[in-house]
Scaffold this motif. Structure first.
Motif, mmCIF file in Angstrom:
data_model
loop_
_atom_site.group_PDB
_atom_site.id
_atom_site.type_symbol
_atom_site.label_atom_id
_atom_site.label_comp_id
_atom_site.label_asym_id
_atom_site.label_seq_id
_atom_site.Cartn_x
_atom_site.Cartn_y
_atom_site.Cartn_z
ATOM 1 N N ILE A 194 0.832 -1.209 0.000
ATOM 2 C CA ILE A 194 0.000 0.000 0.000
ATOM 3 C C ILE A 194 0.866 1.259 0.000
ATOM 4 N N SER A 195 2.003 1.226 0.655
ATOM 5 C CA SER A 195 2.928 2.370 0.578
ATOM 6 C C SER A 195 3.375 2.590 -0.858
ATOM 7 N N GLN A 196 3.646 1.505 -1.567
ATOM 8 C CA GLN A 196 4.065 1.606 -2.962
ATOM 9 C C GLN A 196 2.924 2.102 -3.843
ATOM 10 N N MET A 197 1.728 1.614 -3.594
ATOM 11 C CA MET A 197 0.569 2.061 -4.367
ATOM 12 C C MET A 197 0.297 3.540 -4.144
ATOM 13 N N GLY A 198 0.427 3.984 -2.892
ATOM 14 C CA GLY A 198 0.214 5.396 -2.601
ATOM 15 C C GLY A 198 1.222 6.281 -3.304
ATOM 16 N N ALA A 199 2.480 5.849 -3.326
ATOM 17 C CA ALA A 199 3.516 6.620 -4.019
ATOM 18 C C ALA A 199 3.285 6.617 -5.529
ATOM 19 N N SER A 200 2.810 5.511 -6.074
ATOM 20 C CA SER A 200 2.570 5.424 -7.519
ATOM 21 C C SER A 200 1.463 6.361 -7.962
ATOM 22 N N GLY A 201 0.501 6.597 -7.085
ATOM 23 C CA GLY A 201 -0.608 7.469 -7.430
ATOM 24 C C GLY A 201 -0.366 8.930 -7.136
ATOM 25 N N GLN A 228 6.396 11.541 4.607
ATOM 26 C CA GLN A 228 5.129 11.009 5.090
ATOM 27 C C GLN A 228 4.385 10.242 3.998
ATOM 28 N N MET A 229 4.527 10.678 2.754
ATOM 29 C CA MET A 229 3.858 10.004 1.643
ATOM 30 C C MET A 229 4.377 8.583 1.422
ATOM 31 N N SER A 230 5.506 8.250 2.019
ATOM 32 C CA SER A 230 6.106 6.928 1.833
ATOM 33 C C SER A 230 5.642 5.916 2.876
ATOM 34 N N PHE A 231 4.715 6.304 3.761
ATOM 35 C CA PHE A 231 4.283 5.412 4.840
ATOM 36 C C PHE A 231 2.771 5.221 4.861
ATOM 37 N N LYS A 284 11.753 5.783 -4.369
ATOM 38 C CA LYS A 284 12.169 5.576 -5.760
ATOM 39 C C LYS A 284 11.018 5.897 -6.706
ATOM 40 N N THR A 285 9.824 5.463 -6.355
ATOM 41 C CA THR A 285 8.656 5.727 -7.191
ATOM 42 C C THR A 285 8.320 7.209 -7.220
ATOM 43 N N LEU A 286 8.386 7.874 -6.074
ATOM 44 C CA LEU A 286 8.097 9.304 -6.025
ATOM 45 C C LEU A 286 9.067 10.097 -6.887
ATOM 46 N N ARG A 287 10.333 9.730 -6.848
ATOM 47 C CA ARG A 287 11.321 10.433 -7.685
ATOM 48 C C ARG A 287 11.015 10.240 -9.165
ATOM 49 N N SER A 288 10.587 9.045 -9.541
ATOM 50 C CA SER A 288 10.243 8.799 -10.945
ATOM 51 C C SER A 288 8.981 9.558 -11.346
ATOM 52 N N PRO A 308 14.856 16.687 -6.204
ATOM 53 C CA PRO A 308 15.505 17.894 -5.701
ATOM 54 C C PRO A 308 15.520 18.962 -6.790
ATOM 55 N N PRO A 309 15.605 20.271 -6.463
ATOM 56 C CA PRO A 309 15.810 20.764 -5.085
ATOM 57 C C PRO A 309 14.521 20.965 -4.289
ATOM 58 N N GLU A 310 13.372 20.929 -4.971
ATOM 59 C CA GLU A 310 12.128 21.182 -4.238
ATOM 60 C C GLU A 310 11.826 20.077 -3.241
ATOM 61 N N PHE A 311 12.163 18.855 -3.604
ATOM 62 C CA PHE A 311 11.893 17.710 -2.732
ATOM 63 C C PHE A 311 13.215 17.032 -2.399
ATOM 64 N N PRO A 312 13.487 16.788 -1.127
ATOM 65 C CA PRO A 312 14.782 16.219 -0.748
ATOM 66 C C PRO A 312 14.932 14.781 -1.221
ATOM 67 N N ASP A 313 16.156 14.416 -1.581
ATOM 68 C CA ASP A 313 16.484 13.049 -1.964
ATOM 69 C C ASP A 313 17.113 12.379 -0.747
ATOM 70 N N LEU A 314 16.276 11.774 0.079
ATOM 71 C CA LEU A 314 16.725 11.247 1.359
ATOM 72 C C LEU A 314 17.057 9.768 1.270
ATOM 73 N N SER A 315 18.183 9.401 1.862
ATOM 74 C CA SER A 315 18.505 7.982 2.001
ATOM 75 C C SER A 315 17.865 7.464 3.284
ATOM 76 N N LEU A 316 17.890 6.172 3.449
ATOM 77 C CA LEU A 316 17.240 5.537 4.595
ATOM 78 C C LEU A 316 17.858 5.965 5.925
ATOM 79 N N LEU A 317 19.134 6.340 5.922
ATOM 80 C CA LEU A 317 19.837 6.641 7.168
ATOM 81 C C LEU A 317 19.887 8.126 7.489
#
Length: 509
Positions: free
Chosen positions: A53-60, A295-298, A367-371, A376-385
């Motif tokens: 569902i997290s993936q589906m939410g990001a895809s939409g 937040q959109m990733s959860f 990954k889906t949101l970036r695609s 960036p620069p409007e949206f941060p490219d955050l790694s897991l850590l």
């Protein structure tokens, strides 16, 4: 002659119980969990649902684009549009001015964060470093720098008395001052901004952000737009230092555009007596209007909670339903040890599973949101850590685990699966749903005092106190900070465990 018999409680064996340590009890509860296939299935489904569902939410989710963003010195997206009357300063120097008034120029009401003051800025480029001392109509005198930093000074009412402001640069140090009479000065703070060395721009500025007042009732949501233009008056302007300019120049930082932050050009006028009048709009602050890609990733965590509630409930109510709890208490008469072992096992299993699911779900969703254009620069490219990604991933796993523990504790008290699941759903999930429809003050109250406050741990946007914003639940904003929101759920789980411990000691199995 009849030999008297010893009375034995119904939940204990007449034989001496095995003196098992807590470690052995943990192992027994661990084995019990892994031997029930239905529980393993629920655990697996919870993890899969969370990820899918997290993936589906990001895809939409897509971004509609917009004007180029402005990035501040710290890499954050900022608003940097205002009227600036300025000149250069090379080396050390001081600028002093008195703000004599602020008034609305649009007829819609003066915004509480309208700013009139003096500034040292590294250049006329948007997003460049700066230090400012300013007066506002509702928040007194402030010292602000580099968009995200704010220090409160004395309260002031420009309608009753003018406010003196001063900025002094000495080497790499900038010091801000305020005064009500121009004689006795209060130091607001001193900061070092490395980019404000060499030749800089100093002067008067005026910024008037558009502010929206949101009202929501059972009939719907309405918005009232406040002022987006203001006029500030200054006098007693003095400048000490070396300048390459012969006088003052007026500039709109962030040139006016039809759909930009400054839709109308600002103005600067000077009277023969040295009164400066600046009219302008825009804002100098962090931009909090971008979607929260963290937040959109959860989005799958909300559904995963349902399975964790069921798992925590069944782990204890099944034993009560089948009478197996008597066997457990016979083998280990210390009921609090049994409760502690069950709590430890369910917390460890759900946290580990939740951490794996949220980490995978976040990585795939990002990954889906970036695609989909969230780059960036409007949206941060955050790694897991990176913070806040790591906080949101671990916090979501803690959220899932605490809800399972809460369900287990309520299950001990109620001893009924359906009643326990319904109770926990009402406590954790229903407030989240109702917050989208109830009047805003009621919705925000619910998200402060119920376990649903813990969803704040998933927020990736920092909300700054010096920026007016409407905290709407449907926009992913929570009234509590991430850790404070999670602490509310911790308190509920702890209270439920204490009630469960009291209950299990006072009644038979």
């Amino acid at each position: 002659m009849t030999t008297p018999t010893k009375t034995v409680p119904p939940y204990r064996s007449a034989l001496h119980p095995t003196r098992a340590g807590f470690g052995r009890l943990l192992r027994a509860e661990w084995t019990k969990f892994w031997t029930v296939r239905a529980w393993l299935l629920v655990l697996a489904v919870a993890a899969v649902v969370t990820v899918v569902i997290s993936q589906m939410g990001a895809s939409g989710s897509t971004t509609g684009g917009g004007p180029p963003v402005v990035v501040g010195p710290g890499g954050e997206v900022v608003n940097d549009s205002f009227r600036f009357t300025h000149r250069t300063l090379t080396g050390d120097g001081t600028i002093t001015a008195r703000v004599t008034g602020l008034k609305d120029a649009s007829g819609k009401g003066l915004g509480p964060w309208t700013k009139a003051g003096i500034m040292v800025k590294s250049s006329l480029k948007q997003g460049s470093p700066y230090v400012a001392v300013l007066a506002t109509p509702a928040h007194g005198v402030r010292m602000q720098w580099n968009f995200t930093h704010d220090t409160a000074g004395p309260s002031s009412d420009l309608a009753k008395a003018p406010q003196w402001l001063r900025l002094k640069r000495l080497g790499g140090k900038l010091t801000g001052y305020a005064s009500v009479d121009g004689e006795k000065w209060t130091q607001l703070g001193e900061v070092r901004v490395g980019e404000l060395r060499g030749t800089v721009q100093v002067g008067l500025f005026l910024a008037a952000p558009v502010h929206e007042i949101v009202h929501r009732s059972f009939g719907g949501t309405s918005e009232v737009a406040g002022s987006g233009q203001a006029t500030g008056t200054f006098d007693r302007l003095t400048f000490q230092g070396k300048s390459t300019d012969s006088g003052w120049t007026a500039t709109d930082i962030g040139a006016p555009t039809a759909d930009g932050p400054n839709s109308q050009p600002g103005t600067t006028t000077v009277t023969a007596t040295g009164t400066y009048t600046l009219t302008g709009q825009g804002d100098i602050a962090p931009d909090e209007n971008s979607p929260d890609t963290v937040q959109m990733s959860f989005q799958g965590v909300f559904m995963g909670l349902l399975f964790m509630v069921a798992l925590g409930t069944l782990f204890v109510t099944t034993e009560y339903k089948r009478g197996l709890i008597r066997t457990t208490f016979t083998a280990t008469p210390s009921r609090l040890k049994v409760l502690a072992a069950k709590t430890t096992v369910i917390a460890a299993i759900t946290f580990t599973t939740g951490l794996l699911a949220t980490a995978i779900g976040f990585t795939l969703a990002q990954k889906t949101l970036r695609s989909n254009g969230f780059k960036p620069p409007e949206f941060p490219d955050l790694s897991l850590l990176e913070t806040p990604a790591l906080r949101a991933v671990v916090g979501s796993a803690v959220l899932l685990s605490l809800v399972a523990v809460l369900a287990l504790a309520v299950g001990v008290v109620l001893r009924n699966s359906a009643g326990t699941i319904a109770t926990v759903v009402v406590l954790v999930i229903l407030p989240q749903i109702l917050s989208f429809a109830l009047p805003l003050p009621v919705a925000q109250w619910l998200l402060r005092v119920t376990p649903a406050a813990a969803f704040a741990v998933q927020q990736g946007v920092t909300y700054y106190p010096q920026v007016q914003h409407n905290c709407l639940p449907e926009s992913g904003c929570y009234p509590l900070s991430p850790y404070n929101g999670l602490a509310v759920l911790v308190a509920y789980a702890a209270a439920a465990l204490l009630l469960a411990a009291w209950t299990v000691r006072r009644r038979d199995a």
